[in-house]
Design an enzyme around this catalytic site. Sequence first.
Site, PDB file in Angstrom:
ATOM      1  N   HIS A 182     106.778 118.681  34.061  1.00 52.12           N
ATOM      2  CA  HIS A 182     107.289 120.021  33.770  1.00 52.12           C
ATOM      3  C   HIS A 182     107.439 120.200  32.270  1.00 52.12           C
ATOM      4  O   HIS A 182     107.899 119.289  31.575  1.00 52.12           O
ATOM      5  CB  HIS A 182     108.663 120.210  34.433  1.00 52.12           C
ATOM      6  CG  HIS A 182     109.290 121.530  34.129  1.00 52.12           C
ATOM      7  ND1 HIS A 182     108.933 122.686  34.789  1.00 52.12           N
ATOM      8  CD2 HIS A 182     110.230 121.888  33.216  1.00 52.12           C
ATOM      9  CE1 HIS A 182     109.632 123.695  34.304  1.00 52.12           C
ATOM     10  NE2 HIS A 182     110.424 123.244  33.346  1.00 52.12           N
ATOM     11  N   LYS A 218     114.757 123.244  40.863  1.00 53.57           N
ATOM     12  CA  LYS A 218     113.405 123.584  41.331  1.00 53.57           C
ATOM     13  C   LYS A 218     112.524 122.339  41.394  1.00 53.57           C
ATOM     14  O   LYS A 218     111.764 122.145  42.329  1.00 53.57           O
ATOM     15  CB  LYS A 218     112.767 124.628  40.394  1.00 53.57           C
ATOM     16  CG  LYS A 218     113.376 126.014  40.583  1.00 53.57           C
ATOM     17  CD  LYS A 218     112.870 127.007  39.567  1.00 53.57           C
ATOM     18  CE  LYS A 218     113.431 126.734  38.202  1.00 53.57           C
ATOM     19  NZ  LYS A 218     113.484 127.853  37.284  1.00 53.57           N
ATOM     20  N   SER A 270     119.086 124.727  36.478  1.00 51.89           N
ATOM     21  CA  SER A 270     118.049 125.672  36.906  1.00 51.89           C
ATOM     22  C   SER A 270     116.697 124.955  36.997  1.00 51.89           C
ATOM     23  O   SER A 270     115.998 125.024  38.014  1.00 51.89           O
ATOM     24  CB  SER A 270     117.989 126.820  35.882  1.00 51.89           C
ATOM     25  OG  SER A 270     116.812 127.566  36.017  1.00 51.89           O
ATOM     26  N   ASP A 309     118.689 129.855  42.422  1.00 52.68           N
ATOM     27  CA  ASP A 309     118.306 129.853  40.999  1.00 52.68           C
ATOM     28  C   ASP A 309     117.568 131.140  40.650  1.00 52.68           C
ATOM     29  O   ASP A 309     117.768 131.702  39.567  1.00 52.68           O
ATOM     30  CB  ASP A 309     117.431 128.643  40.673  1.00 52.68           C
ATOM     31  CG  ASP A 309     116.895 128.750  39.252  1.00 52.68           C
ATOM     32  OD1 ASP A 309     117.717 128.711  38.326  1.00 52.68           O
ATOM     33  OD2 ASP A 309     115.674 128.930  39.084  1.00 52.68           O
ATOM     34  N   ARG A 352     121.114 136.014  34.643  1.00 56.59           N
ATOM     35  CA  ARG A 352     121.327 135.401  33.318  1.00 56.59           C
ATOM     36  C   ARG A 352     120.467 136.082  32.262  1.00 56.59           C
ATOM     37  O   ARG A 352     120.904 136.306  31.125  1.00 56.59           O
ATOM     38  CB  ARG A 352     120.991 133.889  33.375  1.00 56.59           C
ATOM     39  CG  ARG A 352     122.045 133.074  34.128  1.00 56.59           C
ATOM     40  CD  ARG A 352     121.531 131.683  34.434  1.00 56.59           C
ATOM     41  NE  ARG A 352     121.168 130.953  33.238  1.00 56.59           N
ATOM     42  CZ  ARG A 352     120.221 130.019  33.190  1.00 56.59           C
ATOM     43  NH1 ARG A 352     119.539 129.683  34.259  1.00 56.59           N
ATOM     44  NH2 ARG A 352     119.961 129.417  32.059  1.00 56.59           N
TER      45      ARG A 352
HETATM   46  N1  URA Z   1     113.507 127.615  32.572  1.00 57.25           N
HETATM   47  C1  URA Z   1     114.164 127.660  33.773  1.00 57.25           C
HETATM   48  O1  URA Z   1     113.555 127.483  34.815  1.00 57.25           O
HETATM   49  N2  URA Z   1     115.487 127.897  33.749  1.00 57.25           N
HETATM   50  C2  URA Z   1     116.200 128.091  32.624  1.00 57.25           C
HETATM   51  O2  URA Z   1     117.397 128.272  32.695  1.00 57.25           O
HETATM   52  C3  URA Z   1     115.514 128.052  31.388  1.00 57.25           C
HETATM   53  C4  URA Z   1     114.154 127.810  31.404  1.00 57.25           C
END
Ligand code: URA
Length: 435
Positions: free
Chosen positions: A83, A188, A184, A162, A169
Site C-alpha cells: 500500500h 482496509k 483508516s 471507514d 473527515r
Molecule cells: N488514506 C486513507 O485511506 N485514509 C486516511 O485517513 C488518509 C489517507
Amino acid sequence: MINMVSIIEKKKNGLELSEEEIRGFVKGVTDGSIPDYQTSALLMAICLQGMNKQETFTLTDAMLHSGQTMDLTAIKGIKVDKHSTGGVGDKTSLIVAPIAASCGVPISKMSGRGLGFTGGTVDKMESIPGFRIQLSPEEFLHAVETSGMSIVGQTQDVAPADKKLYALRDVTATVNNISLISSSIMSKKLASGSDAIVLDVKCGHGSFNKTQEAADELGKYMVEIGTNAGKKVVAVITDMNQPLGDAVGNSVEVIEAINTLKCQGPADMTELALTLAGYMIYCGQKASTPEEGRAMAEDALKSGRALETLKKFIKAQGGDPTCVDDYSMFKQPKFTAELKAAEDGFITEIIADTIGLASQHLGAGRKTKEDAIDLSAGIILKKKVGAPVKAGDVIAVLYSDDEDKLAAGLKEAASAYSYGCEAPEIPALVKNVIQ
Ligand code: URA
C-alpha cells in the site's frame, strides 16, 4: 446503547474512551443511527486531544469488522499486500506486484481510484484495453492461480465505517490525525485478508506527510497496528517531493510501468520498485533477508519473468496483453504541448503536488468523485531535479483531449519548477525502513 454526548464530552476533556464506547460508536456510524453532527464533533475532539495506542487498535479493529473481510485461505502461500499513502507519478504497484508474484509470492490487492492531485491504481489499470477491475470471487481466484496476482477495485463492503468516517473527515477538517489516518488505512488493508503488508509511506510536497518525522511516526503507528493484529508489516519511508519517475497520468504511467519491467524505466522508479519488491519477497518468506529479496527482484526483471507475469495478469483480468509490445493500443491524446525551461541553470525543484494538479487540469485526475477522466491525458517529465538546462529546452511534454485544459495544465506545470545556478542536493529516495 452508547451515549454520544458523554463520549464527546469525555474525549473533549482528553480522557480515554473504553472499548465498548469505541465499538458502539463505529457500530452506530455503520448502521446510520448516529447523526453526522455528533460523529463530526467526536472526530474533532479526537483531532484535538488524540487517541492512545489502545484506543487506536480498538478503532481499527472495529472498522475492519464493520463490513466484509476477505478470506484468502483458498490461495496457497503467504499472501503479501502493498500500500502507498499516495503520491504523484506513483505507478509502483503495477511494477512490484508482477515482480513479487514472479518470485512465488501470491499477490491479492485491492486498490482505489484517484482523487485530487493523487492518482489511483484502478484508474491507471483501466487504461489497459479490455482490463476489468471488478471480478467475481471465482475470477479473482483464477487470476491469482494463473498469473500469481490479482488487483481489483475496493468493494463497497470492505470497512464501510471507514468510508462514512472518511467522507465526513474530508469536509470537517479532521483528516489530519495520526490515529484516524492509521486506523483508516490499516482497517482496509487488514480487511483485505493478506498475511503481510509492505507500506510505502510518502513524505514531502506531494504527500499529506510534509516532513519525514510525520511519515516516520505514521509508519511506526501502522506497523504497530498490523503487528497487534498478527500480521507482518514493514513501512518504507520514501521521498515524494518531486514526482516519482517521469510519467504522471493514467496510460502514460502504465506505459512507464511496462518500460520499467523491460529494464528501460527511469532510475528512481526502478530503484524504488526493487526496494519495495525486495521487502515483499522477504515478507512472503521467499527470501531470508530484504537484500536477498532485492537480488531476486533484480533477477525477475532482467530475466523478463516479471514482464511475463504482467502479461498473464492482464489476460486473466480480461485485458489484451499485446498492448505490452504495442503502445499504440492505448488511447491516444488529441493535443500535445511542450513545456520549456524558463531560465539557464539547474532545475532545483519540481513541486510534486503542483505537477499532480497540472495533470488534473489536463483531464487525468478528478476534482470530485463523480468526474470522468481522460485516460490519455498526462505529463512526461523530460528533466528532473538536478538536471542542467538552457532557457527554451523542453523540460516536459503534456497531453490532453482538450485545448483549454492543455493551456491550463501548461500554466500550472510551469509554476512547479524552480531554477538555480548551482546543482541542488538530491534527497535520498528511501529515507527509512520501519519493521
Ligand atoms: N488514506 C486513507 O485511506 N485514509 C486516511 O485517513 C488518509 C489517507
